[in-house]
Write a protein that holds these residues in place. Structure first.
Motif, mmCIF file in Angstrom:
data_model
loop_
_atom_site.group_PDB
_atom_site.id
_atom_site.type_symbol
_atom_site.label_atom_id
_atom_site.label_comp_id
_atom_site.label_asym_id
_atom_site.label_seq_id
_atom_site.Cartn_x
_atom_site.Cartn_y
_atom_site.Cartn_z
ATOM 1 N N PRO A 1 -10.045 16.544 -50.849
ATOM 2 C CA PRO A 1 -10.429 15.229 -50.336
ATOM 3 C C PRO A 1 -10.131 14.092 -51.308
ATOM 4 N N LEU A 2 -10.283 14.347 -52.605
ATOM 5 C CA LEU A 2 -9.986 13.317 -53.603
ATOM 6 C C LEU A 2 -8.487 13.043 -53.666
ATOM 7 N N ASP A 3 -7.678 14.121 -53.605
ATOM 8 C CA ASP A 3 -6.221 13.939 -53.580
ATOM 9 C C ASP A 3 -5.798 13.144 -52.347
ATOM 10 N N ARG A 4 -6.450 13.399 -51.229
ATOM 11 C CA ARG A 4 -6.132 12.654 -50.003
ATOM 12 C C ARG A 4 -6.410 11.163 -50.189
ATOM 13 N N GLN A 5 -7.543 10.828 -50.791
ATOM 14 C CA GLN A 5 -7.864 9.421 -51.020
ATOM 15 C C GLN A 5 -6.846 8.755 -51.935
ATOM 16 N N LEU A 6 -6.438 9.438 -53.008
ATOM 17 C CA LEU A 6 -5.444 8.876 -53.913
ATOM 18 C C LEU A 6 -4.104 8.676 -53.204
ATOM 19 N N ARG A 7 -3.736 9.623 -52.372
ATOM 20 C CA ARG A 7 -2.470 9.514 -51.654
ATOM 21 C C ARG A 7 -2.490 8.342 -50.669
ATOM 22 N N LEU A 8 -3.573 8.214 -49.919
ATOM 23 C CA LEU A 8 -3.670 7.118 -48.954
ATOM 24 C C LEU A 8 -3.800 5.772 -49.655
ATOM 25 N N LEU A 9 -4.504 5.747 -50.786
ATOM 26 C CA LEU A 9 -4.627 4.489 -51.534
ATOM 27 C C LEU A 9 -3.273 4.045 -52.059
ATOM 28 N N THR A 10 -2.498 4.979 -52.572
ATOM 29 C CA THR A 10 -1.159 4.644 -53.061
ATOM 30 C C THR A 10 -0.296 4.082 -51.936
ATOM 31 N N ALA A 11 -0.345 4.703 -50.769
ATOM 32 C CA ALA A 11 0.445 4.216 -49.642
ATOM 33 C C ALA A 11 -0.009 2.832 -49.209
ATOM 34 N N ALA A 12 -1.331 2.587 -49.194
ATOM 35 C CA ALA A 12 -1.845 1.276 -48.788
ATOM 36 C C ALA A 12 -1.443 0.196 -49.774
ATOM 37 N N VAL A 13 -1.471 0.495 -51.065
ATOM 38 C CA VAL A 13 -1.071 -0.494 -52.075
ATOM 39 C C VAL A 13 0.416 -0.810 -51.950
ATOM 40 N N HIS A 14 1.253 0.182 -51.691
ATOM 41 C CA HIS A 14 2.678 -0.073 -51.502
ATOM 42 C C HIS A 14 2.925 -0.960 -50.281
ATOM 43 N N ARG A 15 2.098 -0.826 -49.246
ATOM 44 C CA ARG A 15 2.257 -1.700 -48.083
ATOM 45 C C ARG A 15 1.788 -3.119 -48.380
ATOM 46 N N ALA A 16 0.829 -3.266 -49.293
ATOM 47 C CA ALA A 16 0.253 -4.583 -49.562
ATOM 48 C C ALA A 16 1.073 -5.400 -50.540
ATOM 49 N N TYR A 17 1.828 -4.744 -51.417
ATOM 50 C CA TYR A 17 2.578 -5.470 -52.448
ATOM 51 C C TYR A 17 4.057 -5.108 -52.355
ATOM 52 N N GLU A 18 4.901 -6.089 -52.631
ATOM 53 C CA GLU A 18 6.344 -5.858 -52.623
ATOM 54 C C GLU A 18 6.884 -5.593 -54.021
ATOM 55 N N ASP A 19 6.305 -6.232 -55.035
ATOM 56 C CA ASP A 19 6.785 -6.073 -56.401
ATOM 57 C C ASP A 19 6.231 -4.779 -56.999
ATOM 58 N N GLU A 20 7.110 -3.999 -57.617
ATOM 59 C CA GLU A 20 6.697 -2.722 -58.187
ATOM 60 C C GLU A 20 5.721 -2.895 -59.346
ATOM 61 N N GLU A 21 5.842 -3.999 -60.081
ATOM 62 C CA GLU A 21 4.893 -4.230 -61.172
ATOM 63 C C GLU A 21 3.492 -4.482 -60.624
ATOM 64 N N ASP A 22 3.412 -5.221 -59.527
ATOM 65 C CA ASP A 22 2.103 -5.423 -58.893
ATOM 66 C C ASP A 22 1.538 -4.096 -58.398
ATOM 67 N N VAL A 23 2.397 -3.260 -57.841
ATOM 68 C CA VAL A 23 1.942 -1.952 -57.375
ATOM 69 C C VAL A 23 1.408 -1.122 -58.533
ATOM 70 N N ALA A 24 2.162 -1.108 -59.636
ATOM 71 C CA ALA A 24 1.733 -0.327 -60.793
ATOM 72 C C ALA A 24 0.414 -0.850 -61.348
ATOM 73 N N ALA A 25 0.266 -2.175 -61.391
ATOM 74 C CA ALA A 25 -0.985 -2.749 -61.893
ATOM 75 C C ALA A 25 -2.145 -2.437 -60.965
ATOM 76 N N ALA A 26 -1.917 -2.490 -59.658
ATOM 77 C CA ALA A 26 -3.004 -2.234 -58.703
ATOM 78 C C ALA A 26 -3.447 -0.782 -58.700
ATOM 79 N N LEU A 27 -2.589 0.122 -59.157
ATOM 80 C CA LEU A 27 -2.919 1.547 -59.156
ATOM 81 C C LEU A 27 -3.307 2.058 -60.541
ATOM 82 N N THR A 28 -3.526 1.161 -61.488
ATOM 83 C CA THR A 28 -3.979 1.556 -62.823
ATOM 84 C C THR A 28 -5.495 1.728 -62.814
ATOM 85 N N PRO A 29 -6.023 2.895 -63.186
ATOM 86 C CA PRO A 29 -7.477 3.091 -63.184
ATOM 87 C C PRO A 29 -8.172 2.101 -64.117
ATOM 88 N N ASP A 30 -9.231 1.494 -63.630
ATOM 89 C CA ASP A 30 -9.968 0.507 -64.410
ATOM 90 C C ASP A 30 -11.417 0.521 -63.935
#
Length: 449
Positions: free
Chosen positions: A387-416
């Motif tokens: 279930p945790l892997d599923r959440q990470l996978r769906l979160l990654t896909a949602a962030v890629h849909r929300a941002y076009e720039d790869e740097e923004d994607v990388a920043a949004a997916l950095t654990p904080d």
């Protein structure tokens, strides 16, 4: 038709019941004053009422207090109406204005006021003089009743201002209207293998020990149909009765021996969910706070992070713990009660699904979600990783849909853990070599402790 219009005006008006109460107070006060005069003001001695000066002071306080209470009730009523119009629906205002509890409270305070004022006019003298004792006693009784009514009114208003209170107010009235306006459904033969709910509401408590004992006496297995916290409509299935292990081929016998009224009483149905036996309800409320905070017009991701902190903590407490079983056995080890329970997958989805969908375009939320999921993966056993892997996978896909720039994607997916404030990309790296060198320890050597 005129009578119908008059009755409609009576039912929907806010002023009629208070006005009738005030008129009744005037008539009762005039009647007690007449009795006091007829008796020469000796019905109640001044040892009970006090001197005329004491009675004047007390009645003045009563009149002032009830005038303030009346203003308070009207103010609270208007606040409730305003909140209902702004947050729910303007069409719910009619039900609030016709609420008999508020009308009676206003009427009692108004009646107490007029009784106190009329009685005050009849007090003669200061230290010596006449006191209408019966009227003064009546004013005291009405004041006590007003204080009790004030407490009940505050409780009633607090219940009414909740979403559940307003929904139940409209739902109960509509249910009564359906019962009175539509003919009853044809009576069908009841299924003895199904126990029906007696009234609508949410399942808030289940007496599992009592249900196991009842199933043991009937030699059957009870299946609780709703999950704790579910809303059950009136007349919907509450239990299904199955034959016991020793009577697998006899389905009618155990069902016939179960008393539906006794079994239904062992499940408490309330107006709304509570925390008593419903841990998912706590997560549900935190998710509501988090999702509402990042929605327009609030746009408050910091509050969402605070809710995510607690959701992360709660799931961490659950991650390695065995979840309660859905089977309950009697003292002989025979299964007598079965129910559905929320699984680990259900807890994870409850905590993260809605926030992930609502906050995919908010970097603070996505970074905090990544931090929570990575930490949970470090403590969850292997069978709870999916279930945790599923959440990470769906979160990654949602962030890629929300941002076009790869740097923004990388920043949004950095654990904080703080959204933006403690991630690896915004903090300095820890250098142990400099620490050990300053302490006179060879670089690369292990530190004690």
């Amino acid at each position: 038709m005129r009578l119908t219009r008059f009755l409609y005006a009576v039912r929907t008006s806010l002023w009629l019941v208070p006005l009738l109460c005030v008129l009744a107070g005037v008539l009762i006060a005039l009647g007690t004053l007449w009795l006091d005069r007829r008796s020469g003001y000796t019905l109640v001695p001044q040892s009970v009422t006090g001197t005329p000066s004491d009675a004047q002071t007390t009645l003045s306080v009563f009149a002032t207090a009830t005038a303030s209470l009346t203003s308070l009730v009207l103010t609270v009523t208007l606040v409730v109406v305003q909140l209902a119009m702004g947050q729910f629906s303007p069409r719910i205002v009619g039900a609030l204005l016709s609420d008999r509890s508020s009308q009676l409270a206003i009427g009692l305070f108004g009646a107490t006021f007029v009784v106190a004022v009329l009685t005050l006019r009849e007090v003669r003298g200061s230290d010596t003089g006449t006191v209408p004792g019966l009227s003064v006693v009546l004013a005291h009784l009405l004041m006590v009743a007003s204080l009790v009514t004030l407490v009940l009114f505050v409780h009633h208003s607090g219940q009414t201002m909740r979403a559940t209170g307003l929904i139940d107010l409209v739902g109960d009235r509509t249910r009564d209207l359906i019962a009175s306006s539509f003919p009853a459904a044809p009576h069908a033969a009841a299924d003895p293998a199904v126990v029906l709910a007696r009234e609508p509401g949410s399942v808030v408590r289940v007496d599992r020990a009592g249900l196991v004992a009842a199933a043991r006496r009937a030699d059957c297995v009870l299946e609780l149909v709703p999950v704790v916290g579910d809303f059950v409509p009136g007349g919907a299935p509450l239990f299904r009765v199955h034959p016991g292990p020793g009577r697998a081929g006899d389905g009618a016998g155990p069902a016939a021996r179960v008393r539906p009224e006794e079994v239904a009483r062992l499940v408490l149905v309330g107006a709304e969910r509570v925390h008593a036996e419903d841990p998912p309800y706590g997560l549900r409320k935190l998710v509501d706070v988090a999702e509402r905070s990042i929605a327009q017009p609030f746009d408050d991701p910091t509050t969402t992070l605070q809710a995510l902190h607690r959701l992360h903590d709660l799931l961490r407490q659950l991650a390695a713990r065995p979840l309660p079983p859905g089977e309950h056995r009697d003292e002989d080890g025979v299964v007598r009660l079965v129910e559905r329970r929320l699984s680990w997958d259900g807890y994870v989805r409850l905590a993260f699904d809605e926030i992930r969908l609502a906050g995919a375009s908010t970097p603070q939320v996505t970074r905090r979600l990544c931090a929570a999921l990575q930490d949970l993966k470090s403590v969850a056993p292997p069978d709870r990783q999916a279930p945790l892997d599923r959440q990470l996978r769906l979160l990654t896909a949602a962030v890629h849909r929300a941002y076009e720039d790869e740097e923004d994607v990388a920043a949004a997916l950095t654990p904080d853990a703080e959204g933006i404030g403690s991630g690896a990309d915004v903090t300095t790296a820890v250098r142990l070599d400099s620490i050990t060198s300053d302490a006179g320890v060879r670089p690369g050597a292990r530190l004690r402790g």
